[in-house]
Design an enzyme around this catalytic site. Sequence first.
Site, PDB file in Angstrom:
ATOM      1  N   LYS A  73      11.469 -14.936   3.087  1.00 42.19           N
ATOM      2  CA  LYS A  73      12.784 -14.540   3.596  1.00 42.19           C
ATOM      3  C   LYS A  73      13.853 -15.161   2.711  1.00 42.19           C
ATOM      4  O   LYS A  73      13.903 -16.377   2.537  1.00 42.19           O
ATOM      5  CB  LYS A  73      12.945 -15.004   5.037  1.00 42.19           C
ATOM      6  CG  LYS A  73      14.328 -14.702   5.606  1.00 42.19           C
ATOM      7  CD  LYS A  73      14.416 -15.011   7.078  1.00 42.19           C
ATOM      8  CE  LYS A  73      15.832 -14.794   7.580  1.00 42.19           C
ATOM      9  NZ  LYS A  73      15.945 -15.031   9.017  1.00 42.19           N
ATOM     10  N   LYS A  85      11.635 -10.076   3.351  1.00 39.28           N
ATOM     11  CA  LYS A  85      12.940  -9.730   3.912  1.00 39.28           C
ATOM     12  C   LYS A  85      14.055 -10.260   3.036  1.00 39.28           C
ATOM     13  O   LYS A  85      13.989 -11.422   2.637  1.00 39.28           O
ATOM     14  CB  LYS A  85      13.034 -10.349   5.309  1.00 39.28           C
ATOM     15  CG  LYS A  85      14.356 -10.129   5.998  1.00 39.28           C
ATOM     16  CD  LYS A  85      14.374 -10.879   7.286  1.00 39.28           C
ATOM     17  CE  LYS A  85      15.770 -10.753   7.853  1.00 39.28           C
ATOM     18  NZ  LYS A  85      15.991 -11.624   8.968  1.00 39.28           N
TER      19      LYS A  85
HETATM   20  C1  PBG Z   1      17.413 -15.112  12.376  1.00 37.80           C
HETATM   21  C2  PBG Z   1      17.363 -13.769  11.774  1.00 37.80           C
HETATM   22  C3  PBG Z   1      18.285 -13.131  10.911  1.00 37.80           C
HETATM   23  C4  PBG Z   1      17.821 -11.828  10.727  1.00 37.80           C
HETATM   24  C5  PBG Z   1      16.641 -11.711  11.446  1.00 37.80           C
HETATM   25  N1  PBG Z   1      16.357 -12.905  12.066  1.00 37.80           N
HETATM   26  C6  PBG Z   1      19.572 -13.603  10.342  1.00 37.80           C
HETATM   27  C7  PBG Z   1      19.602 -14.731   9.416  1.00 37.80           C
HETATM   28  O1  PBG Z   1      18.602 -15.276   8.977  1.00 37.80           O
HETATM   29  O2  PBG Z   1      20.728 -15.130   9.127  1.00 37.80           O
HETATM   30  C8  PBG Z   1      18.517 -10.763   9.929  1.00 37.80           C
HETATM   31  C9  PBG Z   1      18.189  -9.349  10.304  1.00 37.80           C
HETATM   32  C10 PBG Z   1      19.098  -8.313   9.747  1.00 37.80           C
HETATM   33  O3  PBG Z   1      20.041  -8.574   8.956  1.00 37.80           O
HETATM   34  O4  PBG Z   1      18.895  -7.139  10.100  1.00 37.80           O
HETATM   35  N2  PBG Z   1      17.094 -16.174  11.569  1.00 37.80           N
END
Ligand code: PBG
Length: 327
Positions: free
Chosen positions: A195, A248
Amino acid sequence: MGFPKIRMRRLRSSETMRRLVRETSLSVDDLVYPLFIREGEGLKKPIKSMADCFHFSPDSVATEAAQVAAMGIPAVLLFGLPSKKDEIGSEAWAEDGVVQRAIKEIKKATTQLLVITDICLCAYTESGHCGIIKDGKIDNDATCELLAKVALSHAQAGADIVAPSDMMDGRVRYIREALEENGFHETAIMSYAAKYASAFYGPFRDAAESAPAFGDRKTYQMDPANSKQAMAEIALDIEEGADIVMVKPALCFLDIIHRAKQRFDCPVAAYNVSGEYMMLNTAARAGLLDKDSAMMEMLHSIKRAGADIIITYFARAAAKLLQQKSR
Ligand code: PBG
């Protein structure tokens, strides 16, 4: 050799011919639909930053989930917005928290749907960070302990898959141990393994009210310039007990999806995130491109790169198009 014996256009001459030779096919079975849940009753309120997305209350999300299941979409991914935040995000593992109640309501409404839950603290902490803060820093190991409590509480409520998105080191191990110790041998873990610290989460942070109050997420989420490190992250999560690994965001990281698919044998998921979703929506609304074809092109690119599972706010719209096509 070559032309005119070979004419590549022969295999593009009609839609039927193109169907016959198509290398990648998108199926409704590939899709996961994210849903946002907050306190309330009968609530279905449009989210300002994300077109066609809503905040649901635990009761009304069940109706939505049943419709999603009826469309053949195999899974939803739940995000909670608690009614109160604190230093350690304690609402995240509350037995009567919004996500815990939503899981139970959905399970009552349909048996044909997998419930995946996001495991993170950012929407639950006052700091808006994915971990708890000690001396101005994220305390990795203390955070892992809390994440394991969150995952366990979701499993107890009936979640089929828990999905840690915090990017702490070792969290998959903590979660797997907590699940095993408590008899949840069948609860799967889909880890947000690679991520990245991405600007494309912007609309989501507004929707989940989870923007960090100070600083950024760069000490825990990955640097977009790295790809070897993504392979190391994924390998570690598998070793710690992840069943499915995720990359992601999706679109700026198709190379990572491709490498992950080639290298690892477990299912690879890709998250088509909020910023990717809204770029397309905004361009379509401005009349700059055709939404349906751009959406399908986007989803095919993620599948072609190697994703087995695509988490997308387009899931409903794509499922509808796929149904029409198969008729
Ligand atoms: C929580 C999380 C996030 C997303 C999914 N889980 C935001 C982040 O890490 O700031 C983003 C999902 C999206 O942008 O569609 N940690």
